[in-house]
Design a protein around this motif. Structure first.
Motif, mmCIF file in Angstrom:
data_model
loop_
_atom_site.group_PDB
_atom_site.id
_atom_site.type_symbol
_atom_site.label_atom_id
_atom_site.label_comp_id
_atom_site.label_asym_id
_atom_site.label_seq_id
_atom_site.Cartn_x
_atom_site.Cartn_y
_atom_site.Cartn_z
ATOM 1 N N THR A 142 -65.440 -39.234 -40.074
ATOM 2 C CA THR A 142 -64.399 -38.367 -40.647
ATOM 3 C C THR A 142 -64.242 -37.103 -39.825
ATOM 4 N N ASP A 143 -65.349 -36.526 -39.396
ATOM 5 C CA ASP A 143 -65.290 -35.311 -38.584
ATOM 6 C C ASP A 143 -64.612 -35.579 -37.237
ATOM 7 N N ALA A 144 -64.939 -36.726 -36.642
ATOM 8 C CA ALA A 144 -64.316 -37.074 -35.357
ATOM 9 C C ALA A 144 -62.814 -37.285 -35.526
ATOM 10 N N LEU A 145 -62.413 -37.952 -36.612
ATOM 11 C CA LEU A 145 -60.982 -38.158 -36.865
ATOM 12 C C LEU A 145 -60.272 -36.828 -37.112
ATOM 13 N N ALA A 165 -61.113 -33.903 -35.970
ATOM 14 C CA ALA A 165 -61.009 -33.205 -34.684
ATOM 15 C C ALA A 165 -59.864 -33.787 -33.852
ATOM 16 N N GLY A 166 -59.753 -35.128 -33.848
ATOM 17 C CA GLY A 166 -58.669 -35.767 -33.110
ATOM 18 C C GLY A 166 -57.310 -35.392 -33.653
ATOM 19 N N LEU A 168 -56.513 -32.639 -35.364
ATOM 20 C CA LEU A 168 -56.254 -31.244 -35.007
ATOM 21 C C LEU A 168 -55.779 -31.151 -33.554
ATOM 22 N N ALA A 169 -56.432 -31.904 -32.679
ATOM 23 C CA ALA A 169 -56.044 -31.902 -31.263
ATOM 24 C C ALA A 169 -54.596 -32.348 -31.092
ATOM 25 N N LEU A 170 -54.191 -33.377 -31.841
ATOM 26 C CA LEU A 170 -52.814 -33.864 -31.738
ATOM 27 C C LEU A 170 -51.814 -32.815 -32.230
ATOM 28 N N CYS A 171 -52.181 -32.077 -33.292
ATOM 29 C CA CYS A 171 -51.302 -30.994 -33.767
ATOM 30 C C CYS A 171 -51.108 -29.948 -32.665
ATOM 31 N N ALA A 172 -52.212 -29.562 -32.024
ATOM 32 C CA ALA A 172 -52.121 -28.566 -30.961
ATOM 33 C C ALA A 172 -51.316 -29.104 -29.772
ATOM 34 N N GLU A 173 -51.539 -30.384 -29.438
ATOM 35 C CA GLU A 173 -50.771 -30.979 -28.337
ATOM 36 C C GLU A 173 -49.282 -30.956 -28.669
ATOM 37 N N LEU A 205 -58.269 -37.222 -25.568
ATOM 38 C CA LEU A 205 -58.434 -37.384 -27.011
ATOM 39 C C LEU A 205 -59.670 -38.233 -27.325
ATOM 40 N N GLY A 206 -59.817 -39.360 -26.634
ATOM 41 C CA GLY A 206 -60.986 -40.212 -26.860
ATOM 42 C C GLY A 206 -62.275 -39.509 -26.487
ATOM 43 N N THR A 207 -62.232 -38.699 -25.454
ATOM 44 C CA THR A 207 -63.418 -37.951 -25.032
ATOM 45 C C THR A 207 -63.838 -36.956 -26.108
ATOM 46 N N LEU A 208 -62.856 -36.256 -26.684
ATOM 47 C CA LEU A 208 -63.153 -35.309 -27.760
ATOM 48 C C LEU A 208 -63.820 -36.012 -28.941
ATOM 49 N N MET A 209 -63.233 -37.114 -29.404
ATOM 50 C CA MET A 209 -63.772 -37.810 -30.577
ATOM 51 C C MET A 209 -65.145 -38.410 -30.275
#
Length: 352
Positions: free
Chosen positions: A210-213, A215-216, A218-223, A88-92
């Motif tokens: 805001t874009d990084a948040l 994306a994070g 969205l990633a949590l929803c998919a997880e 998650l941190g890597t994505l953001m």
């Protein structure tokens, strides 16, 4: 509209799913997720070699993905495998480095671990009340629950510079880092900054943050969708095999109805996560992501509670995998904004 995965994303999903099944069996996760460094550095390197991190960045930044559907493909597999690696941190961080046009070769090949430090005690989810100050490239303040920060080489820190927000790159050895494990596995840290030197990465960075948040989130929803799928598979297997009065408990109509409700909630969460992924990069990106986080948070909690109740007491034990999935599902709601926070954002958007 066809929402099926492209051939490339299907290959990525299959490869990552097989990798996690082979390397991250439940017993192995139990050995690494709850003891420092709260993940497996060796498997982190192997995961990077698979190209998983490259899927999180666009081609202009050296990757081969970076879209909403690339993010959901990776994180749904991670959720299904209950993986505690700090992706998650890597994505953001990749989002912020991409916005800055900075080199991220070390991030994408996994040799340099990044963590993104945004949240504070009085500003856990949004950017309005960030109090960390930047003066003459020196940072002062405290960042809380920095995911993956316990084992990060570099922190990307959101700080107030004059009237605007900026992002600074801070080397882990220059800051005071207090790492700890999370209740659902994986690590985080408190970051203490006292005139700590930083290198300016992004000026006027509110849009990029805001874009990084988003994306994070969205990633949590998919997880969550991946973790709910896995939880439901465990639940259905239990209902088919556990017997009372000489018959499988899955034959009881009351439990059948509850099991159908679980599937319905998962499919609703999957649908709105797909919608949010399709809106990334559009003007209503943040609203779509908040809608997804709201519905997914509710669904994840319901699935966790129903799985525990239908399993009975065994679901409260450390040895039962369903208990670890349930913990993760409940805690996903608290990451990067819970149901109440995102519902208020959606309502404020309609009122504006």
């Amino acid at each position: 509209m066809d929402f099926s995965l492209t051939e490339d994303r299907r290959m990525l999903s299959d490869s990552l799913t097989r990798f996690l099944a082979d390397k991250y069996a439940f017993d192995h996760r139990g050995k690494v997720a709850y003891d420092a460094p709260f993940h497996d550095p060796a498997l982190w390197g192997e995961m990077a070699e698979l190209g998983v991190l490259y899927a999180l960045a666009p081609e202009k930044a050296g990757g081969f993905g970076g879209t909403g559907f690339d993010i959901t493909t990776v994180f749904e597999a991670l959720g299904r495998g209950l993986c505690p690696e700090p992706v998650l941190g890597t994505l953001m961080a990749s989002k912020l480095l991409t916005a800055a046009g900075a080199d991220q070769a070390g991030l994408l090949d996994g040799s340099r671990r990044y963590a993104v430090a945004i949240g504070e005690l009085d500003a856990p989810y949004d950017l309005d009340n960030i109090a960390t100050l930047a003066e003459d490239d020196k940072l002062s303040g405290r960042k809380s629950v920095v995911y993956g920060g316990n084992d990060a080489d570099v922190f990307l820190v959101a700080a107030r510079k004059g009237d605007a927000l900026a992002v600074y790159e801070v080397t882990g050895t220059d800051a005071q880092v207090t790492g700890y494990g999370l209740i659902d596995g994986g690590g985080a840290a408190e970051l203490f900054l006292d005139a700590t030197p930083g290198t300016l990465l992004l000026d006027d960075a509110e849009a990029a943050l805001t874009d990084a948040l988003d994306a994070g989130r969205l990633a949590l929803c998919a997880e969550a969708v991946g973790a709910m799928d896995a939880t439901n598979e465990i639940l259905l297997d239990y209902l088919r095999t556990r017997k009372q009065f000489g018959v499988a408990i899955g034959k009881f109509q009351a439990l059948q109805h509850r099991a159908v409700d679980v599937v319905t909630e998962i499919e609703q969460a999957r649908s709105i996560t797909i919608l949010a992924a399709s809106r990334m990069g559009e003007t209503d990106q943040s609203r779509a992501v908040s809608m997804a986080k709201t519905l997914t948070g509710r669904a994840a909690r319901l699935v966790a509670e129903e799985a525990i109740q239908m399993h009975g007491g065994i679901a409260m034990t450390w040895e039962a995998a369903v208990s670890h999935f349930a913990k993760r599902l409940v805690m996903i709601d608290a990451q990067l904004g819970d149901v109440d926070f995102h519902l208020e954002r959606v309502m404020a958007g309609y009122a504006a």
